[in-house]
Design an enzyme around this catalytic site. Structure first.
Site, PDB file in Angstrom:
ATOM      1  N   SER A  26       0.866  -1.183   0.000  1.00 15.96           N
ATOM      2  CA  SER A  26       0.000   0.000   0.000  1.00 15.96           C
ATOM      3  C   SER A  26       0.898   1.226   0.000  1.00 15.96           C
ATOM      4  O   SER A  26       2.108   1.137   0.236  1.00 15.96           O
ATOM      5  CB  SER A  26      -0.888   0.000   1.248  1.00 15.96           C
ATOM      6  OG  SER A  26      -0.074   0.138   2.413  1.00 15.96           O
ATOM      7  N   ASP A  73      -1.525  -1.655  -4.095  1.00 13.66           N
ATOM      8  CA  ASP A  73      -2.914  -1.643  -3.651  1.00 13.66           C
ATOM      9  C   ASP A  73      -3.525  -0.245  -3.757  1.00 13.66           C
ATOM     10  O   ASP A  73      -2.822   0.750  -3.671  1.00 13.66           O
ATOM     11  CB  ASP A  73      -2.958  -2.117  -2.196  1.00 13.66           C
ATOM     12  CG  ASP A  73      -4.347  -2.514  -1.738  1.00 13.66           C
ATOM     13  OD1 ASP A  73      -5.193  -2.817  -2.595  1.00 13.66           O
ATOM     14  OD2 ASP A  73      -4.579  -2.533  -0.522  1.00 13.66           O
ATOM     15  N   HIS A  74      -4.816  -0.190  -3.931  1.00 14.49           N
ATOM     16  CA  HIS A  74      -5.665   0.998  -3.961  1.00 14.49           C
ATOM     17  C   HIS A  74      -4.937   2.338  -4.125  1.00 14.49           C
ATOM     18  O   HIS A  74      -4.528   2.950  -3.159  1.00 14.49           O
ATOM     19  CB  HIS A  74      -6.539   1.058  -2.710  1.00 14.49           C
ATOM     20  CG  HIS A  74      -7.598   0.017  -2.691  1.00 14.49           C
ATOM     21  ND1 HIS A  74      -8.820   0.209  -3.282  1.00 14.49           N
ATOM     22  CD2 HIS A  74      -7.605  -1.230  -2.176  1.00 14.49           C
ATOM     23  CE1 HIS A  74      -9.552  -0.884  -3.119  1.00 14.49           C
ATOM     24  NE2 HIS A  74      -8.841  -1.773  -2.453  1.00 14.49           N
ATOM     25  N   ASP A 108      -7.727   3.007  -8.102  1.00 15.75           N
ATOM     26  CA  ASP A 108      -9.046   3.111  -7.475  1.00 15.75           C
ATOM     27  C   ASP A 108      -9.522   4.559  -7.537  1.00 15.75           C
ATOM     28  O   ASP A 108      -9.276   5.352  -6.640  1.00 15.75           O
ATOM     29  CB  ASP A 108      -8.982   2.634  -6.028  1.00 15.75           C
ATOM     30  CG  ASP A 108     -10.336   2.671  -5.333  1.00 15.75           C
ATOM     31  OD1 ASP A 108     -11.317   3.153  -5.938  1.00 15.75           O
ATOM     32  OD2 ASP A 108     -10.413   2.218  -4.175  1.00 15.75           O
TER      33      ASP A 108
END
Length: 167
Positions: A26, A73-74, A108
């Site tokens: 992340s 991630d995101h 995202d």
């Protein structure tokens, strides 16, 4: 992935099960990997940490004898500089090794206007496609299925033959 310790623990668990593994970072985890003392106002610590983690994993993973996928991630709109930095590293690594540093990234932009989301995601997909890199997209709220389907078709064409068989 927040440290070499978490990477090694995950690799050991996957090896014990003789299973492939996806290791993801992340934005915050990547900054932590680089060191809490680094300033991250421009995402520089997150970029540095993500790249360092990916190189570390690429160095040690072969010793574990299991397939490893490296994933981010995101990545929301405010984190796009982080994604840009990782993709810069992907392109550099690709020129030297014929594959990107990361296997895939997640974008995202689901909280953004649908048209901007799709347009921005398509730009990143065009950047990822020549490297045969996956770009995971979180479906924007209210996006029409045909728009998502077209991005998916483009993405399937950009993926490596082995990955295309899975989708």
């Amino acid at each position: 992935m927040t440290s070499s310790s978490t990477v090694v623990a995950a690799l050991e668990a996957a090896r014990a099960k003789n299973a492939p593994i996806i290791l993801q970072t992340s934005q915050g985890g990547a900054a932590y990997f680089a060191g809490k003392g680094l300033d991250n106002k421009d995402q520089s610590a997150s970029i540095t940490g993500a790249i360092a983690a990916a190189h570390y994993i690429r160095s040690v993973a072969p010793a574990y004898g299991i397939p490893v996928v490296l994933h981010s991630d995101h990545c929301a709109k405010k984190l796009l500089p982080w994604l840009d930095g990782m993709m810069d590293a992907d392109e550099k690594y690709f020129k030297e090794h014929g594959e990107p540093l990361f296997s895939s990234h997640m974008i995202d932009l689901s909280e953004e206007p649908v048209d901007w989301n799709l347009e921005t995601t398509a730009k990143y997909l065009k950047r990822a496609a020549p490297m045969k890199q996956w770009l995971e997209m979180v479906r924007p709220f209210g996006a029409p299925p045909p728009a998502i389907s077209e991005l998916t078709r483009c993405h399937r064409r950009s993926a490596s033959p082995a990955v295309r068989k899975m989708v």
